[in-house]
Design a protein around this motif. Structure first.
Motif, mmCIF file in Angstrom:
data_model
loop_
_atom_site.group_PDB
_atom_site.id
_atom_site.type_symbol
_atom_site.label_atom_id
_atom_site.label_comp_id
_atom_site.label_asym_id
_atom_site.label_seq_id
_atom_site.Cartn_x
_atom_site.Cartn_y
_atom_site.Cartn_z
ATOM 1 N N GLY A 114 0.815 -1.213 0.000
ATOM 2 C CA GLY A 114 0.000 0.000 0.000
ATOM 3 C C GLY A 114 0.844 1.257 0.000
ATOM 4 O O GLY A 114 1.610 1.515 0.933
ATOM 5 N N LEU A 115 0.719 2.035 -1.060
ATOM 6 C CA LEU A 115 1.348 3.353 -1.072
ATOM 7 C C LEU A 115 0.591 4.282 -0.119
ATOM 8 O O LEU A 115 -0.632 4.175 0.009
ATOM 9 N N PRO A 116 1.285 5.219 0.551
ATOM 10 C CA PRO A 116 0.615 6.108 1.509
ATOM 11 C C PRO A 116 -0.166 7.217 0.802
ATOM 12 O O PRO A 116 0.330 8.335 0.625
ATOM 13 N N TYR A 117 -1.388 6.905 0.418
ATOM 14 C CA TYR A 117 -2.258 7.836 -0.303
ATOM 15 C C TYR A 117 -2.324 9.195 0.396
ATOM 16 O O TYR A 117 -2.275 10.254 -0.248
ATOM 17 N N HIS A 118 -2.402 9.187 1.719
ATOM 18 C CA HIS A 118 -2.562 10.437 2.476
ATOM 19 C C HIS A 118 -1.325 11.331 2.387
ATOM 20 O O HIS A 118 -1.425 12.543 2.582
ATOM 21 N N ASP A 127 -2.019 -1.427 -3.423
ATOM 22 C CA ASP A 127 -3.166 -1.066 -2.601
ATOM 23 C C ASP A 127 -3.244 0.462 -2.564
ATOM 24 O O ASP A 127 -2.340 1.121 -2.054
ATOM 25 N N LEU A 128 -4.320 1.037 -3.099
ATOM 26 C CA LEU A 128 -4.351 2.484 -3.317
ATOM 27 C C LEU A 128 -5.115 3.275 -2.255
ATOM 28 O O LEU A 128 -4.888 4.469 -2.112
ATOM 29 N N MET A 129 -6.024 2.656 -1.521
ATOM 30 C CA MET A 129 -6.706 3.336 -0.413
ATOM 31 C C MET A 129 -6.917 2.330 0.702
ATOM 32 O O MET A 129 -7.625 1.352 0.540
ATOM 33 N N HIS A 130 -6.298 2.585 1.847
ATOM 34 C CA HIS A 130 -6.336 1.602 2.935
ATOM 35 C C HIS A 130 -6.822 2.255 4.221
ATOM 36 O O HIS A 130 -6.039 2.662 5.069
ATOM 37 N N PHE A 131 -8.127 2.416 4.323
ATOM 38 C CA PHE A 131 -8.828 2.867 5.523
ATOM 39 C C PHE A 131 -8.720 4.361 5.797
ATOM 40 O O PHE A 131 -9.124 4.804 6.881
ATOM 41 N N GLY A 132 -8.186 5.142 4.876
ATOM 42 C CA GLY A 132 -8.111 6.575 5.132
ATOM 43 C C GLY A 132 -7.945 7.373 3.860
ATOM 44 O O GLY A 132 -7.671 6.825 2.784
ATOM 45 N N VAL A 133 -8.125 8.677 3.977
ATOM 46 C CA VAL A 133 -7.963 9.602 2.861
ATOM 47 C C VAL A 133 -7.082 10.758 3.310
ATOM 48 O O VAL A 133 -6.894 10.971 4.511
#
Length: 443
Positions: free
Chosen positions: A90-94, A125-131
């Motif tokens: 998972g990249l850190p989308y935020h 994994d592009l969104m993992h429980f947060g924005v």
């Protein structure tokens, strides 16, 4: 002389020439994965959850809390050391999506370059429980458009990536954020839950559209929690009956599968419009779709007649629960997450999950892969990240010092025994094609 005598006279007593090509002396599926397109995908993942708590004031970032930002090369090296070829990552989308059209790729570029250098296939994994903070939370109706921009940017930045999980555990994301009050908006009502759910599913659909536009042979491995509550009552309550139907809701909307009447009424009563419902039912997202089911023993619960609720630890197990999902959607399956918090119990839990996978394969259900989640221990997942206790959950293949736990050796043993099996028997004939995804039929 009998026929066997004639065979021995002309060809010897076994190990016949040609047998190495799938005959009696052919491969048995043992040996570490070799990267063949038909290989069953053995994987691990690096825990990357980043919801907010405390009314949005505190960001739980597991990549930071577990030390991955500083030790990413070491962590990716451990994946290679295990003999694994596949990594849920998972990249850190935020941290990446800073605003409309604004991105910070510094860490992502370093990590992705190392994954590629090590010859590992990422399931991104592009969104993992947060924005991101500027997006707000899952009540924001702009989320599908904003997330689609991010997906497009990722696909253009890393065109060599083919496997994606656009939104991890959509149902859990919406439920913990807007029904259980644990994360993000921390709301506790049905209308907020339906709002979060429809925004998150729509984000996954629109994000997948952008990925497919740039990578038309993409494979979507949708990771969703496989759950069930067993109510020990002569007459089950309407509440629990509805709960056990709502667990399908994210995939129903994602895969355009009409929910049962009670669930459809629930949606309409809690803010979904007929136009929105029809939009979800219009068709499935593009790409090759795989239904990943995450299963932990704590996913199954028992509710007693006095109302007390207990985790039940695999009354049905991954096989029985996932079979329900498979029969509903008829999608290829992957076991996308599992672990236990007790390090000494983890090896046997691994073997139990693998036996479930083998049984599913024997029944003819196409199972593409298995994942121990995660590579390293996690922090505070015993409270679902809702409390900042800094308590280590000993569920990783390695501890936070990157020392192997007993389950790492068990996983290596499993890989040596089964690492070259194909997705289905004789799967060499059915290699994963690199042609664009195109046909979707149930026939």
């Amino acid at each position: 002389m009998d026929f066997l005598g004639h065979i021995k006279k002309h060809f010897g007593t076994g190990n016949y020439e040609g047998d190495q090509f799938g005959g009696a002396s052919g491969g048995d599926g043992s040996g570490l994965p070799d990267g063949s397109p038909t290989n069953f995908m053995f994987a691990t993942g690096i825990e990357c959850s980043y919801p907010t708590i405390n009314g949005g004031k505190t960001r739980r970032d597991q990549l930071r809390e577990c030390g991955h930002y500083d030790r990413y090369k070491e962590d990716i090296g451990l994946v290679k050391e295990l003999g694994l070829k596949v990594l849920r990552y998972g990249l850190p989308y935020h941290n990446i999506h800073l605003g409309p059209g604004k991105f910070d790729w510094e860490f992502a570029d370093l990590a992705m370059a190392e994954i590629r250098r090590q010859g590992i296939t990422p399931i991104l994994d592009l969104m993992h429980f947060g924005v991101p903070d500027w997006v707000g939370n899952y009540q924001n109706p702009e989320l599908p458009v904003l997330f689609a921009e991010y997906c497009a940017a990722v696909a253009e930045r890393y065109p060599w990536v083919r496997y994606y999980t656009p939104v991890n555990e959509i149902y859990v994301t919406a439920r913990h954020s807007a029904k259980d009050g644990l994360w993000n908006e921390q709301l506790r009502d049905d209308r907020s839950f339906v709002t979060a759910l429809k925004h998150t599913v729509a984000a996954s659909i629109m994000g997948t559209q952008q990925l497919a536009k740039r990578r038309n042979d993409l494979i979507i491995i949708q990771s969703e929690s496989a759950e069930y509550i067993h109510e020990v009552r002569a007459v089950p309550s309407a509440e629990i009956r509805l709960h056990n139907e709502l667990r399908f809701l994210s995939l129903d909307l994602l895969y355009a599968h009409a929910p049962i009447a009670d669930v459809t009424l629930y949606l309409l009563d809690n803010g979904m419009t007929r136009d929105e419902y029809n939009w979800f039912m219009a068709g499935q997202p593009p790409g090759y779709q795989v239904m990943g089911n995450d299963y932990y023993g704590r996913n199954e619960q028992i509710k007693l007649p006095d109302g007390k609720l207990f985790s039940s630890m695999d009354v049905l197990g991954w096989y029985q629960i996932t079979k329900e999902y498979y029969n509903r959607y008829k999608k290829p399956v992957m076991h996308t997450e599992t672990n236990v918090f007790e390090a000494d119990d983890a090896p046997m839990w691994l073997w139990k999950q693998w036996i479930n996978v083998m049984q599913m394969r024997r029944d003819g259900t196409p199972v593409l892969g298995f994942t121990w989640y995660s590579l390293i221990d996690q922090i505070d997942w015993d409270t679902g990240l809702a409390e900042e206790n800094n308590r280590v959950n000993a569920c990783g293949l390695y501890d936070l010092d990157r020392k192997p736990r007993p389950v790492a050796e068990a996983y290596k043993m499993l890989l040596k025994e089964f690492g070259q099996i194909t997705i289905v028997p004789y799967g060499q004939m059915l290699e994963i094609t690199d042609r664009p995804a195109r046909i979707k039929v149930d026939a």
